[in-house]
Structures are given as C-alpha cells and as structure tokens.
Design a protein around this motif. Structure first.
Motif, PDB file in Angstrom:
ATOM      1  N   MET A 192       0.848  -1.181   0.000  1.00 22.64           N
ATOM      2  CA  MET A 192       0.000   0.000   0.000  1.00 22.64           C
ATOM      3  C   MET A 192       0.889   1.238   0.000  1.00 22.64           C
ATOM      4  O   MET A 192       1.861   1.319   0.745  1.00 22.64           O
ATOM      5  N   THR A 193       0.496   2.189  -0.823  1.00 22.56           N
ATOM      6  CA  THR A 193       1.123   3.499  -0.795  1.00 22.56           C
ATOM      7  C   THR A 193       0.158   4.438  -0.097  1.00 22.56           C
ATOM      8  O   THR A 193      -1.017   4.523  -0.470  1.00 22.56           O
TER       9      THR A 193
ATOM     10  N   LEU B 270      -8.374   2.718 -12.990  1.00 17.85           N
ATOM     11  CA  LEU B 270      -7.855   2.840 -11.628  1.00 17.85           C
ATOM     12  C   LEU B 270      -6.363   2.578 -11.510  1.00 17.85           C
ATOM     13  O   LEU B 270      -5.753   2.915 -10.500  1.00 17.85           O
ATOM     14  N   LEU B 271      -5.776   1.968 -12.507  1.00 18.60           N
ATOM     15  CA  LEU B 271      -4.378   1.556 -12.449  1.00 18.60           C
ATOM     16  C   LEU B 271      -3.442   2.746 -12.663  1.00 18.60           C
ATOM     17  O   LEU B 271      -3.554   3.463 -13.657  1.00 18.60           O
TER      18      LEU B 271
ATOM     19  N   THR C 224       3.147   2.994 -11.071  1.00 21.58           N
ATOM     20  CA  THR C 224       3.398   2.103  -9.925  1.00 21.58           C
ATOM     21  C   THR C 224       2.775   0.730 -10.087  1.00 21.58           C
ATOM     22  O   THR C 224       3.169  -0.213  -9.400  1.00 21.58           O
ATOM     23  N   GLY C 225       1.762   0.607 -10.936  1.00 22.24           N
ATOM     24  CA  GLY C 225       1.022  -0.648 -11.049  1.00 22.24           C
ATOM     25  C   GLY C 225       0.010  -0.828  -9.940  1.00 22.24           C
ATOM     26  O   GLY C 225      -0.637  -1.865  -9.845  1.00 22.24           O
TER      27      GLY C 225
ATOM     28  N   GLU D 198      -2.580  -4.052  -4.462  1.00 23.97           N
ATOM     29  CA  GLU D 198      -1.747  -2.995  -3.908  1.00 23.97           C
ATOM     30  C   GLU D 198      -2.442  -1.702  -4.286  1.00 23.97           C
ATOM     31  O   GLU D 198      -2.751  -1.475  -5.462  1.00 23.97           O
ATOM     32  N   VAL D 199      -2.718  -0.871  -3.282  1.00 24.78           N
ATOM     33  CA  VAL D 199      -3.511   0.324  -3.527  1.00 24.78           C
ATOM     34  C   VAL D 199      -2.758   1.580  -3.108  1.00 24.78           C
ATOM     35  O   VAL D 199      -1.804   1.519  -2.327  1.00 24.78           O
TER      36      VAL D 199
END
Length: 167
Positions: free
Chosen positions: A1-2, A91-92, A96-97, A37-38
C-alpha cells in the motif's frame, strides 16, 4: 500500500499521523481481504478547508469531520472483483502498477473536539475516522440502519484488533 499524507494545516498530534493512518488503513484492507496494492491519499485540513470541499463535491456548505472519495464503483461492499473488469484500466496507476483507491479528508478541528466530546483520545478519534473512511473506500455506507450496524461493527473490530480503544 502506498499511503500519502498532505497536512495542509501543519496539524500536530501526540501520535504520528502518517504511521497511524497507514496502520489503520492496512488493517481495514487486510480485514476486507483486498487483493490489490492500492494508493490512498490522506489530506488533513481544518473547518474552512473541509467546508469548501464539502460544498464543492456534496453541495453542503458546512464543515464535517471526514470526507471519503472512493475511486472504485462497487456492486457490493468489499467485493473487489469489480476492479478486475474495465475499472482496472481507469484505476491503475501506470507508474506504480497500484490501484488508485481513493482519498480521505480529515478535519483536524473535529478530531480534537470529537475526542473531547466522546471522552477518548485524539489518537482514537483519528484512527476511528480513518477506519470509517477506509470502509467507505471499500464500498460500505451507513445510510440505512442495517448498513450502519455493519460499518460500526467493522470499525470497532478493527480498532480493537489494533488496541485502539476508548480510554
């Protein structure tokens, strides 16, 4: 997560805003079994800042404690399979992916006043607002009594699991 924090008002508490926000956000994602991963943005502002945002996006010309801006359009709360469809492209984040999950806006003034009002710490109030907002980012709502009961139960379970309880 970022987890990115923008502290517009240089708010200072007796806890680390970024660390606590990230810990609570990750606990919600883990509890909801989010497989992605969000990226989540947290903005800390004041009464005037949140009033402006509330007015612009909800046409409510009043300050509030927290605002949530989910990027995912859910069919059912916590059903992340909707991201696998055409939403994933939108949304991608290509750099960063990661999935751009949404934004949380917290009013510093309300963290302080509501902690006093409810008789618990500012840390607990802040953590509660992050958990509450993260559940909105996962598709939950509290417009109906049964929906509110689900959200309240999840919020309490998550905060209790982190040892963040009412003092």
């Amino acid at each position: 997560m970022t987890f990115c924090v923008e502290n517009e008002v240089n708010a200072s508490f007796d806890f680390d805003i970024e660390q606590l926000g990230k810990t609570v956000a990750q606990a919600v994602l883990d509890e909801e079994k989010c497989p992605y991963e969000v990226e989540i943005n947290l903005i800390i502002t004041d009464d005037e800042g949140i009033r402006e945002i509330n007015n612009e996006f909800r046409q409510i010309d009043n300050p509030t404690d927290v605002l949530s801006f989910p990027n995912v359009s859910y069919e059912e709360p916590g059903d992340f399979s909707v991201i696998d469809g055409e939403q994933k492209i939108d949304l991608l984040n290509p750099d960063t992916g990661n999935i751009s999950f949404g934004d949380i806006v917290i009013n510093e003034n309300r963290v302080r006043s509501q902690a006093l009002e409810y008789g618990h710490s500012e840390k607990r109030e802040f953590a509660f607002l992050v958990a509450h907002s993260m559940l909105h980012l996962c598709g939950y709502d509290h417009m109906e009594a049964d929906e509110a009961a689900v959200m309240e139960g999840k919020q309490n379970d998550i905060l209790t699991s982190l040892g963040i309880t009412r003092d």
